[in-house]
Design a protein around this motif. Structure first.
Motif, PDB file in Angstrom:
ATOM      1  N   ARG A 182      39.665  45.057  28.793  1.00  0.00           N
ATOM      2  CA  ARG A 182      39.625  46.224  28.274  1.00  0.00           C
ATOM      3  C   ARG A 182      38.110  46.884  28.639  1.00  0.00           C
ATOM      4  O   ARG A 182      37.880  48.085  29.217  1.00  0.00           O
ATOM      5  CB  ARG A 182      39.919  46.874  27.115  1.00  0.00           C
ATOM      6  N   ARG A 183      37.351  46.142  28.345  1.00  0.00           N
ATOM      7  CA  ARG A 183      35.700  46.367  28.328  1.00  0.00           C
ATOM      8  C   ARG A 183      35.518  46.447  29.731  1.00  0.00           C
ATOM      9  O   ARG A 183      34.611  47.398  29.963  1.00  0.00           O
ATOM     10  CB  ARG A 183      35.087  45.351  27.430  1.00  0.00           C
ATOM     11  N   HIS A 184      35.513  45.492  30.586  1.00  0.00           N
ATOM     12  CA  HIS A 184      34.748  45.130  31.849  1.00  0.00           C
ATOM     13  C   HIS A 184      35.533  45.565  33.015  1.00  0.00           C
ATOM     14  O   HIS A 184      35.040  45.890  34.030  1.00  0.00           O
ATOM     15  CB  HIS A 184      34.522  43.575  31.960  1.00  0.00           C
ATOM     16  N   VAL A 185      37.089  45.896  32.843  1.00  0.00           N
ATOM     17  CA  VAL A 185      37.619  46.118  33.920  1.00  0.00           C
ATOM     18  C   VAL A 185      38.239  47.492  33.831  1.00  0.00           C
ATOM     19  O   VAL A 185      38.231  48.595  34.698  1.00  0.00           O
ATOM     20  CB  VAL A 185      38.890  45.102  34.160  1.00  0.00           C
ATOM     21  N   LEU A 186      38.951  47.876  32.695  1.00  0.00           N
ATOM     22  CA  LEU A 186      39.545  49.200  32.482  1.00  0.00           C
ATOM     23  C   LEU A 186      38.457  49.971  31.854  1.00  0.00           C
ATOM     24  O   LEU A 186      38.748  51.145  31.800  1.00  0.00           O
ATOM     25  CB  LEU A 186      40.676  49.086  31.392  1.00  0.00           C
ATOM     26  N   ARG A 187      37.269  49.545  31.413  1.00  0.00           N
ATOM     27  CA  ARG A 187      36.005  50.492  30.870  1.00  0.00           C
ATOM     28  C   ARG A 187      36.736  51.155  29.625  1.00  0.00           C
ATOM     29  O   ARG A 187      36.193  52.246  29.537  1.00  0.00           O
ATOM     30  CB  ARG A 187      35.568  51.177  32.048  1.00  0.00           C
ATOM     31  N   GLN A 188      37.510  50.565  29.015  1.00  0.00           N
ATOM     32  CA  GLN A 188      37.786  51.312  27.705  1.00  0.00           C
ATOM     33  C   GLN A 188      36.875  51.248  26.537  1.00  0.00           C
ATOM     34  O   GLN A 188      36.024  50.173  26.548  1.00  0.00           O
ATOM     35  CB  GLN A 188      39.181  51.153  27.188  1.00  0.00           C
ATOM     36  N   PRO A 189      36.416  52.348  25.620  1.00  0.00           N
ATOM     37  CA  PRO A 189      35.559  51.998  24.571  1.00  0.00           C
ATOM     38  C   PRO A 189      35.798  51.126  23.752  1.00  0.00           C
ATOM     39  O   PRO A 189      36.988  50.673  23.546  1.00  0.00           O
ATOM     40  CB  PRO A 189      35.770  53.469  24.234  1.00  0.00           C
TER      41      PRO A 189
END
Length: 246
Positions: free
Chosen positions: A227-234
């Motif tokens: 979520r954080r590094h690939v999808l760039r979700q908060p």
């Protein structure tokens, strides 16, 4: 070129047109003659390629009309499904659903491995973990991914359940690319090494519940990093509500 390889090549080109356009889900395909001309093959080859895609649920025949590209919800070919969902806006949950599938299978595998793993299995896992550390130190992404996958393969084998490896084998091919993308971020490698250390330590105790919890923790880390590094979700983004998710 052998006939079978020509059909396979045509399937690949058709697949690209399904994933990237112009033959998107819900659209009608051109007549066989037009497809044959488009791909530079005979009508028979085009027809056989269509049959392959029909077997994967990608194309469906409509009586009295041209074939149609089916909705992705009907596709059974994993590789093409992943390619399609990962390239379209609003369908980034495909990668999260794959993590959810891994969670369901691999936590159970770890639980079984705690009871069935022998010292040789644990030694092999430790060797793969050492390769992960070495790859991280030398910035060798390829080695890191190979060692990561190999570690999990040993857990599946050590479970003593031959069906688990059969179920995971096609997913493994798909996840190699996903793991390469995620592991290209240095913090993800550090997190993964720590989680693998936890899994191995739990397996060494022979405690099924502890081993399941350790693998669950690893899957949590995998999802957070995705979520954080690939999808760039908060930070604090809600967990996926897709049907496969937990």
């Amino acid at each position: 070129m052998a006939r079978q390889s020509l059909v396979e090549a045509t399937v690949e080109r058709m697949s690209d047109d399904v994933v990237d356009g112009p033959f998107l889900p819900g659209s009608e395909l051109p007549p066989e003659a037009d497809l044959a001309e488009r791909y530079g093959v005979s009508r028979l080859t085009a027809r056989e390629a269509l049959k392959v895609l029909q077997a994967q649920g990608v194309v469906r025949g409509v009586r009295g009309r041209r074939s149609q590209v089916a909705p992705t919800s009907e596709w059974t070919g994993l590789e093409l499904l992943l390619r399609s969902t990962s390239r379209r806006p609003g369908e980034e949950s495909a990668s999260l659903q794959l993590v959810a599938v891994r969670r369901m299978i691999e936590t159970g595998a770890a639980e079984l491995a705690a009871e069935h793993a022998v010292e040789a299995d644990l030694t092999e896992m430790a060797a793969h973990l050492a390769d992960m550390r070495r790859a991280h130190a030398s910035n060798d992404l390829g080695l890191f991914v190979r060692a990561d996958i190999a570690f999990h393969d040993v857990v599946l084998r050590a479970s003593g359940n031959v069906f688990l490896r059969v179920v995971m084998e096609p997913l493994g091919r798909l996840l190699h690319e996903a793991r390469t993308e995620t592991s290209s971020h240095e913090p993800v490698q550090r997190n993964a090494i720590g989680e693998h250390e936890g899994v191995l330590a739990a397996l060494r105790t022979g405690d099924p519940a502890a081993s399941r919890r350790a693998m669950e923790s690893h899957m949590d880390q995998t999802e957070r990093d995705l979520r954080r590094h690939v999808l760039r979700q908060p930070a604090g983004a809600p967990a996926s509500e897709a049907p496969m998710a937990r």
